[in-house]
Design a protein around this motif. Sequence first.
Motif, mmCIF file in Angstrom:
data_model
loop_
_atom_site.group_PDB
_atom_site.id
_atom_site.type_symbol
_atom_site.label_atom_id
_atom_site.label_comp_id
_atom_site.label_asym_id
_atom_site.label_seq_id
_atom_site.Cartn_x
_atom_site.Cartn_y
_atom_site.Cartn_z
ATOM 1 N N PRO A 217 -8.355 -37.315 17.083
ATOM 2 C CA PRO A 217 -9.116 -36.121 16.702
ATOM 3 C C PRO A 217 -10.184 -36.422 15.646
ATOM 4 C CG PRO A 217 -6.789 -35.570 16.859
ATOM 5 C CD PRO A 217 -6.902 -37.073 17.009
ATOM 6 N N LEU A 218 -9.858 -37.277 14.678
ATOM 7 C CA LEU A 218 -10.820 -37.613 13.629
ATOM 8 C C LEU A 218 -12.053 -38.314 14.206
ATOM 9 C CD1 LEU A 218 -11.679 -37.711 10.679
ATOM 10 C CD2 LEU A 218 -10.261 -39.766 10.401
ATOM 11 N N THR A 219 -11.844 -39.235 15.099
ATOM 12 C CA THR A 219 -12.964 -39.932 15.726
ATOM 13 C C THR A 219 -13.839 -38.958 16.501
ATOM 14 O OG1 THR A 219 -11.671 -41.967 15.865
ATOM 15 C CG2 THR A 219 -13.608 -41.813 17.280
ATOM 16 N N HIS A 220 -13.197 -38.044 17.249
ATOM 17 C CA HIS A 220 -13.957 -37.020 17.982
ATOM 18 C C HIS A 220 -14.758 -36.150 17.018
ATOM 19 C CE1 HIS A 220 -12.829 -37.467 22.187
ATOM 20 N NE2 HIS A 220 -11.559 -37.623 21.837
ATOM 21 N N ALA A 221 -14.121 -35.714 15.926
ATOM 22 C CA ALA A 221 -14.798 -34.841 14.962
ATOM 23 C C ALA A 221 -16.019 -35.539 14.364
ATOM 24 C CB ALA A 221 -13.829 -34.406 13.864
ATOM 25 N N ARG A 222 -15.854 -36.779 13.990
ATOM 26 C CA ARG A 222 -16.976 -37.534 13.409
ATOM 27 C C ARG A 222 -18.098 -37.727 14.433
ATOM 28 N NH1 ARG A 222 -13.503 -42.048 10.039
ATOM 29 N NH2 ARG A 222 -13.111 -40.749 8.195
ATOM 30 N N ALA A 223 -17.728 -38.061 15.656
ATOM 31 C CA ALA A 223 -18.731 -38.290 16.706
ATOM 32 C C ALA A 223 -19.511 -37.024 17.022
ATOM 33 C CB ALA A 223 -18.055 -38.824 17.968
ATOM 34 N N ASP A 224 -18.859 -35.866 16.875
ATOM 35 C CA ASP A 224 -19.512 -34.583 17.164
ATOM 36 C C ASP A 224 -20.204 -33.988 15.946
ATOM 37 O OD1 ASP A 224 -18.700 -34.730 19.791
ATOM 38 O OD2 ASP A 224 -16.959 -33.430 19.515
ATOM 39 N N GLY A 225 -20.192 -34.710 14.830
ATOM 40 C CA GLY A 225 -20.844 -34.207 13.626
ATOM 41 C C GLY A 225 -20.125 -33.048 12.961
ATOM 42 N N GLN A 226 -18.820 -32.951 13.196
ATOM 43 C CA GLN A 226 -18.018 -31.883 12.602
ATOM 44 C C GLN A 226 -17.446 -32.369 11.264
ATOM 45 O OE1 GLN A 226 -15.150 -30.155 15.344
ATOM 46 N NE2 GLN A 226 -16.516 -30.484 17.075
ATOM 47 N N ALA A 227 -18.308 -32.436 10.255
ATOM 48 C CA ALA A 227 -17.932 -33.007 8.956
ATOM 49 C C ALA A 227 -16.777 -32.249 8.304
ATOM 50 C CB ALA A 227 -19.142 -33.022 8.024
ATOM 51 N N GLU A 228 -16.795 -30.923 8.375
ATOM 52 C CA GLU A 228 -15.732 -30.133 7.738
ATOM 53 C C GLU A 228 -14.395 -30.355 8.432
ATOM 54 O OE1 GLU A 228 -18.615 -28.901 8.807
ATOM 55 O OE2 GLU A 228 -19.665 -28.172 7.011
ATOM 56 N N VAL A 229 -14.405 -30.396 9.745
ATOM 57 C CA VAL A 229 -13.176 -30.660 10.498
ATOM 58 C C VAL A 229 -12.682 -32.066 10.188
ATOM 59 C CG1 VAL A 229 -12.194 -30.960 12.817
ATOM 60 C CG2 VAL A 229 -13.662 -28.997 12.326
ATOM 61 N N ALA A 230 -13.583 -33.013 10.126
ATOM 62 C CA ALA A 230 -13.202 -34.397 9.791
ATOM 63 C C ALA A 230 -12.560 -34.453 8.418
ATOM 64 C CB ALA A 230 -14.427 -35.310 9.863
ATOM 65 N N ALA A 231 -13.083 -33.703 7.461
ATOM 66 C CA ALA A 231 -12.514 -33.685 6.111
ATOM 67 C C ALA A 231 -11.116 -33.085 6.109
ATOM 68 C CB ALA A 231 -13.428 -32.905 5.167
ATOM 69 N N ILE A 232 -10.920 -32.042 6.888
ATOM 70 C CA ILE A 232 -9.587 -31.419 6.983
ATOM 71 C C ILE A 232 -8.595 -32.414 7.576
ATOM 72 C CG2 ILE A 232 -8.249 -29.594 8.131
ATOM 73 C CD1 ILE A 232 -10.922 -27.918 8.072
ATOM 74 N N LEU A 233 -9.005 -33.084 8.645
ATOM 75 C CA LEU A 233 -8.138 -34.068 9.286
ATOM 76 C C LEU A 233 -7.830 -35.233 8.372
ATOM 77 C CD1 LEU A 233 -9.837 -34.022 12.800
ATOM 78 C CD2 LEU A 233 -7.502 -33.256 12.309
ATOM 79 N N THR A 234 -8.832 -35.715 7.655
ATOM 80 C CA THR A 234 -8.637 -36.838 6.729
ATOM 81 C C THR A 234 -7.654 -36.452 5.625
ATOM 82 O OG1 THR A 234 -10.842 -37.677 7.205
ATOM 83 C CG2 THR A 234 -9.814 -38.439 5.162
ATOM 84 N N ALA A 235 -7.800 -35.262 5.095
ATOM 85 C CA ALA A 235 -6.894 -34.784 4.038
ATOM 86 C C ALA A 235 -5.461 -34.678 4.545
ATOM 87 C CB ALA A 235 -7.375 -33.444 3.507
ATOM 88 N N ALA A 236 -5.297 -34.504 5.839
ATOM 89 C CA ALA A 236 -3.960 -34.389 6.438
ATOM 90 C C ALA A 236 -3.418 -35.742 6.868
ATOM 91 C CB ALA A 236 -3.999 -33.438 7.624
ATOM 92 N N GLY A 237 -4.133 -36.827 6.568
ATOM 93 C CA GLY A 237 -3.639 -38.157 6.893
ATOM 94 C C GLY A 237 -4.146 -38.731 8.189
#
Length: 193
Positions: free
Chosen positions: A169-189
Amino acid sequence: MAAAERGDADVVRAAITAGADLEVRDSAGRTPLLLAATADRVEVASLLVAAGAEPDALDHRHDTPWLVTGVTGSVAMARALLPAEPDLTITNRFGGTSLIPAAERGHVEYVRFASGTGIDVNHVNNPGWTALLEAVILGDGSDRYQEIVRILIAAGADVNLADRSGVTPLTHARADGQAEVAAILTAAGAQAP
């Protein structure tokens, strides 16, 4: 059936009292309860549930009343169906539980409600996606999808469960430019391979 679809509770009540077949089917295999669920006729659905209508009756498209609530996002309908104890593991024609289309369509309140029912938040559908992956891949990263990601994580979604191609999911979020979603995922490990 027509009364169930149009939400005419008086006619449905009279039909039930007269002994109408609750499991009668139309040409698409839909029961009155499925028609009521699809049209979000909550009062009618409650009457049918109380009379013993089958919540797991599959139509020709492999939908049930419960599965349809994930598409419509109707929490009120989902609540009306719960007393009938629908099987939350039945999947639609794409192999998904009701939570997956709800996450894809951005139904925040439905995802919040359904994730508390015991439904498997890590269920993988036929394309190889979970509700979390659908929210990221098919969502737009907006506030509602960010909230869905938070809800799913809080409900136990595995943030590192990758799709069939091994993409997280993190890779998908980053590839789609979803910075906020990527940050949420990163914070969750979450990790990106």
